[in-house]
Design an enzyme around this catalytic site. Structure first.
Site, PDB file in Angstrom:
ATOM      1  N   ASP A  44       0.845  -1.188   0.000  1.00 31.00           N
ATOM      2  CA  ASP A  44       0.000   0.000   0.000  1.00 31.00           C
ATOM      3  C   ASP A  44       0.882   1.239   0.000  1.00 31.00           C
ATOM      4  O   ASP A  44       1.599   1.509   0.967  1.00 31.00           O
ATOM      5  CB  ASP A  44      -0.886  -0.006   1.248  1.00 31.00           C
ATOM      6  CG  ASP A  44      -1.821   1.204   1.249  1.00 31.00           C
ATOM      7  OD1 ASP A  44      -2.809   1.161   0.498  1.00 31.00           O
ATOM      8  OD2 ASP A  44      -1.556   2.171   1.984  1.00 31.00           O
ATOM      9  N   TYR A  49       2.967   9.553   0.215  1.00 29.83           N
ATOM     10  CA  TYR A  49       3.945   8.924   1.116  1.00 29.83           C
ATOM     11  C   TYR A  49       5.374   9.025   0.583  1.00 29.83           C
ATOM     12  O   TYR A  49       6.319   8.719   1.317  1.00 29.83           O
ATOM     13  CB  TYR A  49       3.651   7.433   1.325  1.00 29.83           C
ATOM     14  CG  TYR A  49       2.279   7.083   1.848  1.00 29.83           C
ATOM     15  CD1 TYR A  49       1.480   8.019   2.493  1.00 29.83           C
ATOM     16  CD2 TYR A  49       1.800   5.785   1.716  1.00 29.83           C
ATOM     17  CE1 TYR A  49       0.227   7.670   2.959  1.00 29.83           C
ATOM     18  CE2 TYR A  49       0.554   5.429   2.196  1.00 29.83           C
ATOM     19  CZ  TYR A  49      -0.237   6.378   2.804  1.00 29.83           C
ATOM     20  OH  TYR A  49      -1.470   6.018   3.268  1.00 29.83           O
ATOM     21  N   LYS A  79      -2.581   5.988  -4.324  1.00 31.74           N
ATOM     22  CA  LYS A  79      -3.703   6.907  -4.060  1.00 31.74           C
ATOM     23  C   LYS A  79      -3.405   8.292  -4.629  1.00 31.74           C
ATOM     24  O   LYS A  79      -2.261   8.749  -4.581  1.00 31.74           O
ATOM     25  CB  LYS A  79      -3.921   7.049  -2.547  1.00 31.74           C
ATOM     26  CG  LYS A  79      -3.920   5.728  -1.814  1.00 31.74           C
ATOM     27  CD  LYS A  79      -4.126   5.858  -0.324  1.00 31.74           C
ATOM     28  CE  LYS A  79      -3.848   4.544   0.371  1.00 31.74           C
ATOM     29  NZ  LYS A  79      -2.509   4.431   0.951  1.00 31.74           N
ATOM     30  N   HIS A 112      -7.514   9.445  -2.010  1.00 31.37           N
ATOM     31  CA  HIS A 112      -6.898   9.339  -0.676  1.00 31.37           C
ATOM     32  C   HIS A 112      -7.808   9.867   0.437  1.00 31.37           C
ATOM     33  O   HIS A 112      -7.876   9.287   1.522  1.00 31.37           O
ATOM     34  CB  HIS A 112      -5.553  10.085  -0.678  1.00 31.37           C
ATOM     35  CG  HIS A 112      -4.590   9.587   0.348  1.00 31.37           C
ATOM     36  ND1 HIS A 112      -3.236   9.594   0.160  1.00 31.37           N
ATOM     37  CD2 HIS A 112      -4.771   9.068   1.579  1.00 31.37           C
ATOM     38  CE1 HIS A 112      -2.637   9.096   1.244  1.00 31.37           C
ATOM     39  NE2 HIS A 112      -3.555   8.784   2.110  1.00 31.37           N
TER      40      HIS A 112
HETATM   41  N1  LIG Z   1      -5.794   5.858   3.378  1.00 31.30           N
HETATM   42  C1  LIG Z   1      -5.371   6.556   4.406  1.00 31.30           C
HETATM   43  O1  LIG Z   1      -5.799   7.692   4.644  1.00 31.30           O
HETATM   44  C2  LIG Z   1      -4.346   5.945   5.324  1.00 31.30           C
HETATM   45  C3  LIG Z   1      -4.103   6.528   6.586  1.00 31.30           C
HETATM   46  C4  LIG Z   1      -3.161   5.935   7.427  1.00 31.30           C
HETATM   47  C5  LIG Z   1      -2.496   4.787   7.003  1.00 31.30           C
HETATM   48  N2  LIG Z   1      -2.720   4.251   5.755  1.00 31.30           N
HETATM   49  C6  LIG Z   1      -2.000   3.048   5.282  1.00 31.30           C
HETATM   50  O2  LIG Z   1      -2.164   2.017   6.266  1.00 31.30           O
HETATM   51  C7  LIG Z   1      -0.870   1.530   6.635  1.00 31.30           C
HETATM   52  C8  LIG Z   1      -0.894   0.957   8.038  1.00 31.30           C
HETATM   53  O3  LIG Z   1      -1.307   1.906   8.988  1.00 31.30           O
HETATM   54  P1  LIG Z   1      -0.327   2.783   9.902  1.00 31.30           P
HETATM   55  O4  LIG Z   1       1.062   2.733   9.359  1.00 31.30           O
HETATM   56  O5  LIG Z   1      -0.987   4.083  10.064  1.00 31.30           O
HETATM   57  O6  LIG Z   1      -0.373   2.076  11.315  1.00 31.30           O
HETATM   58  P2  LIG Z   1      -0.233   0.589  11.917  1.00 31.30           P
HETATM   59  O7  LIG Z   1       0.090  -0.375  10.844  1.00 31.30           O
HETATM   60  O8  LIG Z   1      -1.440   0.386  12.755  1.00 31.30           O
HETATM   61  O9  LIG Z   1       0.982   0.763  12.933  1.00 31.30           O
HETATM   62  C9  LIG Z   1       2.307   0.948  12.499  1.00 31.30           C
HETATM   63  C10 LIG Z   1       3.202   1.072  13.738  1.00 31.30           C
HETATM   64  O10 LIG Z   1       3.123  -0.142  14.497  1.00 31.30           O
HETATM   65  C11 LIG Z   1       4.425  -0.721  14.653  1.00 31.30           C
HETATM   66  N3  LIG Z   1       4.232  -2.189  14.551  1.00 31.30           N
HETATM   67  C12 LIG Z   1       3.955  -2.917  13.457  1.00 31.30           C
HETATM   68  N4  LIG Z   1       3.832  -4.223  13.754  1.00 31.30           N
HETATM   69  C13 LIG Z   1       4.033  -4.328  15.086  1.00 31.30           C
HETATM   70  C14 LIG Z   1       4.035  -5.428  15.992  1.00 31.30           C
HETATM   71  N5  LIG Z   1       3.803  -6.675  15.579  1.00 31.30           N
HETATM   72  N6  LIG Z   1       4.293  -5.165  17.304  1.00 31.30           N
HETATM   73  C15 LIG Z   1       4.535  -3.898  17.739  1.00 31.30           C
HETATM   74  N7  LIG Z   1       4.545  -2.822  16.926  1.00 31.30           N
HETATM   75  C16 LIG Z   1       4.292  -3.034  15.605  1.00 31.30           C
HETATM   76  C17 LIG Z   1       5.254  -0.143  13.529  1.00 31.30           C
HETATM   77  O11 LIG Z   1       6.612  -0.045  13.886  1.00 31.30           O
HETATM   78  P3  LIG Z   1       7.805  -0.935  13.167  1.00 31.30           P
HETATM   79  O12 LIG Z   1       7.847  -0.557  11.733  1.00 31.30           O
HETATM   80  O13 LIG Z   1       9.015  -0.493  13.941  1.00 31.30           O
HETATM   81  O14 LIG Z   1       7.466  -2.378  13.398  1.00 31.30           O
HETATM   82  C18 LIG Z   1       4.650   1.256  13.375  1.00 31.30           C
HETATM   83  O15 LIG Z   1       5.188   2.146  14.314  1.00 31.30           O
HETATM   84  C19 LIG Z   1       0.010   2.774   6.452  1.00 31.30           C
HETATM   85  O16 LIG Z   1       1.384   2.469   6.520  1.00 31.30           O
HETATM   86  C20 LIG Z   1      -0.496   3.247   5.113  1.00 31.30           C
HETATM   87  O17 LIG Z   1       0.014   2.442   4.083  1.00 31.30           O
HETATM   88  C21 LIG Z   1      -3.669   4.796   4.935  1.00 31.30           C
END
Ligand SMILES: NC(=O)c1ccc[n+]([C@@H]2O[C@H](COP(=O)([O-])OP(=O)(O)OC[C@H]3O[C@@H](n4cnc5c(N)ncnc54)[C@H](OP(=O)(O)O)[C@@H]3O)[C@@H](O)[C@H]2O)c1
Length: 314
Positions: A44, A49, A79, A112
């Site tokens: 994604d 980004y 996006k 987005h």
């Molecule tokens: N469409 C939108 O508006 C939108 C908005 C937000 C996000 N997104 C997409 O969704 C993706 C995922 O969401 P997100 O990045 O916001 O948050 P997330 O995946 O909920 O959390 C990411 C955080 O959690 C840590 N993490 C991951 N696996 C872990 C585990 N097993 N144990 C402990 N910590 C862990 C990561 O650190 P480490 O890397 O150090 O493991 C990072 O700091 C984004 O990267 C993006 O691609 C889309």
């Protein structure tokens, strides 16, 4: 394993998120290649980004090294950013995305946010003056054109409420395949899930762990007492309990980790399940949306309050 199967619309059930703070192309390329080796097939990204180019490089390297037979084995989502959410800017934005990725097509191209910013406004800080009315009909017609040209195999939206989806469906020639929104045990989205299921739109969960450690995230998911108790009693991690819970809802999910052991941990959610009692406990967790999108609200823009941005679903 290969990304734990696919949803009926072809979206792999588990994908790798790549929203990072600051430009980190080498880290993103290395993490994406490592993820491909571990079995991730959905990546994604987004113009906003600045991770498209390193993902494209990782995909090309994976093909060269025989990790995958061809680019077709990898599902790439990107996006269109708010500053390109103008009818005449969507197709050029996708062409730029494809050039960044060095690919002929994306598997899924999404709006987005249901938000338009001044053309060219790509980087924060955003001011209320940057916001403009969102022409949903014109933007979606341009998204449909991207699909017709074969540049986006499917098209979808992010951060759309039931009401916005209803509006979109009232004029769309091609309905959105996916709505990517925040979903985690602290923001469970029951109403939206029911609506999307009824309309044949696949929900995809972002921030399934609450994005702990990022400027848009919160500790509330990973620090939840209920989730810690369930994880301890099952011999799983809190992250796995969260991801399993999302998976059991029938949603696809994208989770960001660039750490190899956490990437593996996050894939290991398919051959066990939560008990009914555990599901009940999770369903009682107090609800609070983490990524509220406050910066998209202003007197000048489409939405004058958070209530308007989310149509009361907050
Ligand atoms: N469409 C939108 O508006 C939108 C908005 C937000 C996000 N997104 C997409 O969704 C993706 C995922 O969401 P997100 O990045 O916001 O948050 P997330 O995946 O909920 O959390 C990411 C955080 O959690 C840590 N993490 C991951 N696996 C872990 C585990 N097993 N144990 C402990 N910590 C862990 C990561 O650190 P480490 O890397 O150090 O493991 C990072 O700091 C984004 O990267 C993006 O691609 C889309």
């Amino acid at each position: 394993m290969s990304a734990a199967g696919r949803s009926p619309c072809g979206l792999p059930r588990i994908g790798l998120g790549t929203a990072v703070q600051g430009p980190r192309p080498d880290a993103v390329r290395a993490a994406a290649l490592r993820a491909m080796m571990l079995g991730y097939r959905h990546f994604d990204t987004a113009a906003h980004y600045a991770t498209e180019a390193p993902i494209g490089e990782a995909a090309a390297e994976a093909v060269r090294e025989g990790v995958v037979a061809s680019r077709d084995e990898i599902f790439v989502t990107s996006k269109v950013w708010c500053a390109d959410a103008h009818p005449d800017r969507v197709l050029p934005a996708l062409r730029k995305t494809l050039s960044n990725l060095q690919m002929e097509y994306v598997d899924l191209y999404m709006v987005h946010w249901p938000v338009t910013m001044k053309a060219g406004k790509f980087t924060a800080p955003y001011t209320p003056e940057d916001l403009e009315p969102f022409d949903m009909r014109g933007v979606w017609a341009a998204m449909e054109e991207c699909h017709r040209l074969g540049l986006a195999k499917s098209i979808g939206v992010c951060n759309f409420s039931c009401k916005k989806l209803e509006t979109l469906l009232s004029f769309a020639t091609i309905p959105p395949a996916v709505n990517q929104v925040e979903i985690n045990p602290v923001w469970q989205q029951r109403k939206l899930r029911e609506f999307c299921r009824d309309k044949g739109i696949q929900l995809c969960a972002y921030s399934p762990l609450g994005a702990k450690g990022t400027h848009w995230g919160s500790d509330s998911v990973m620090d939840s007492g209920v989730l810690h108790e369930i994880a301890k009693s099952k011999g799983k991690t809190v992250a796995q309990v969260c991801l399993r819970w999302v998976y059991e809802q029938g949603d696809c999910l994208i989770v960001k980790s660039f750490d190899e052991s956490r990437m593996k941990e996050n894939l290991d959610i398919v051959d066990w399940e939560l008990t009914e009692e555990e599901r009940q406990r999770i369903s009682k967790i107090p609800q609070r949306k983490i990524n509220q999108g406050r910066r998209y609200v202003s007197e000048n823009g489409q939405y004058k309050s958070l209530e308007e941005l989310w149509d009361g679903e907050i």
